[in-house]
Design a protein around this motif. Structure first.
Motif, PDB file in Angstrom:
ATOM      1  N   ARG A  11     121.369  -8.489  20.938  1.00 47.10           N
ATOM      2  CA  ARG A  11     121.808  -7.276  21.623  1.00 47.10           C
ATOM      3  C   ARG A  11     122.360  -6.328  20.566  1.00 47.10           C
ATOM      4  O   ARG A  11     123.185  -6.725  19.740  1.00 47.10           O
ATOM      5  N   GLY A  13     122.812  -1.725  19.678  1.00 39.34           N
ATOM      6  CA  GLY A  13     122.622  -0.366  20.175  1.00 39.34           C
ATOM      7  C   GLY A  13     123.485   0.618  19.419  1.00 39.34           C
ATOM      8  O   GLY A  13     123.949   0.331  18.308  1.00 39.34           O
ATOM      9  N   GLU A  18     123.133   0.385  24.948  1.00 43.04           N
ATOM     10  CA  GLU A  18     122.510  -0.839  24.447  1.00 43.04           C
ATOM     11  C   GLU A  18     121.000  -0.618  24.405  1.00 43.04           C
ATOM     12  O   GLU A  18     120.402  -0.212  25.400  1.00 43.04           O
ATOM     13  N   HIS A  21     118.071  -5.682  24.431  1.00 44.17           N
ATOM     14  CA  HIS A  21     118.736  -6.397  25.527  1.00 44.17           C
ATOM     15  C   HIS A  21     118.447  -7.891  25.478  1.00 44.17           C
ATOM     16  O   HIS A  21     117.863  -8.447  26.406  1.00 44.17           O
ATOM     17  N   ARG A  57     125.456  -7.027  18.424  1.00 49.97           N
ATOM     18  CA  ARG A  57     126.614  -7.120  19.322  1.00 49.97           C
ATOM     19  C   ARG A  57     126.730  -8.539  19.856  1.00 49.97           C
ATOM     20  O   ARG A  57     127.812  -9.015  20.162  1.00 49.97           O
TER      21      ARG A  57
END
Ligand SMILES: Nc1ncnc2c1ncn2[C@@H]1O[C@H](COP(=O)(O)OP(=O)(O)O)[C@@H](O)[C@H]1O
Ligand SMILES: [Mg+2]
Length: 228
Positions: A11, A13, A18, A21, A57
């Motif tokens: 993840r 962004g 984001e 995914h 993330r």
């Protein structure tokens, strides 16, 4: 088949958005992997994650079985993981020779000859400022710089963007020889015949997720169709 890079449940962004995914990718060693998809699909974002320019993330990245999720871009580059971004990343006010020397010295390989052998056109333009090169020549310079770092893995973003079919064809042919030499190549591109022709394995990205993975031959009949 051994894996060069494995991206797991990625993840990533920008600010509140984001883009990836939970993306999973396995990049096989010594092969050409194509990341295909329409504009905005997340191809460049994926390459930035692999190069360490954009942090994950959540999820993880391994390189030859070692976790490198938090390794810096510079450390990745020093170990041979090189990104050639889609904006023709060269120092515009420096000459071609200076552009090559900077990277040759930064990576501890002082000789720029291999770059000039790969792209003879650059030899004729050593004293020219990079900002005055044609689009194709600037792309060659960006590729030549990456080559001087003797990459194990070359990440190339939209090789043919804005170039004539002839120049694009030359650059794809060059990338084919790099791959034949054993370098692992990851190529982000639109649905081009050249990218499909060069790829051993294709991932189609759609809105930050993988909508297809497999052999390029399975995609060819639908190459002009919008991906689902
Ligand atoms: N620097 C950025 N800041 C904010 N959003 C971005 C940035 N770069 C890309 N995006 C957004 O992330 C999404 C994926 O973009 P990108 O990875 O560049 O796709 P592609 O390379 O497949 O065209 C798009 O919606 C794009 O607008
Ligand atoms: Mg892009």
């Amino acid at each position: 088949m051994s894996a060069e890079l494995i991206l797991t449940n990625a993840r990533a962004g920008y600010r509140t958005i984001e883009v990836l995914h939970g993306l999973d990718l396995i990049i096989p060693t010594g092969k050409v992997t194509a990341l295909l998809g329409v504009n905005g699909a997340g191809k460049s974002t994926t390459l930035r994650v692999l190069a360490g320019l954009l942090p994950l993330r959540s999820g993880s990245l391994t390189w030859q079985s070692k976790t490198i999720t938090t390794m810096s871009t510079l450390d990745r580059a020093r170990r041979g993981l090189m990104l050639v971004p889609d904006e023709r990343a060269v120092f515009a006010t420096l000459t071609v020779r200076e552009n090559l020397q900077i990277i040759a010295e930064a990576t501890g390989h002082h000789d720029i000859t291999p770059a000039l052998e790969a792209f003879p056109r650059l030899r004729e333009r050593l004293t020219q400022r990079a900002g005055t090169l044609s689009g194709g020549e600037r792309r060659m310079l960006a590729l030549a710089r990456a080559l001087l770092a003797r990459p194990r893995v070359l990440l190339v973003d939209e090789l043919s963007l804005g170039l004539s079919p002839k120049v694009a064809g030359e650059l794809f042919a060059w990338l084919g020889t790099v791959a034949d030499g054993g370098t692992t190549v990851v190529l982000a591109d639109q649905y081009t015949e050249e990218a499909l022709g060069l790829a051993d394995i294709v991932y189609v990205l759609h809105r930050g997720e993988c909508s297809f993975v497999g052999d390029p031959a399975e995609l060819k009949p639908t190459v002009s169709a919008e991906p689902v």
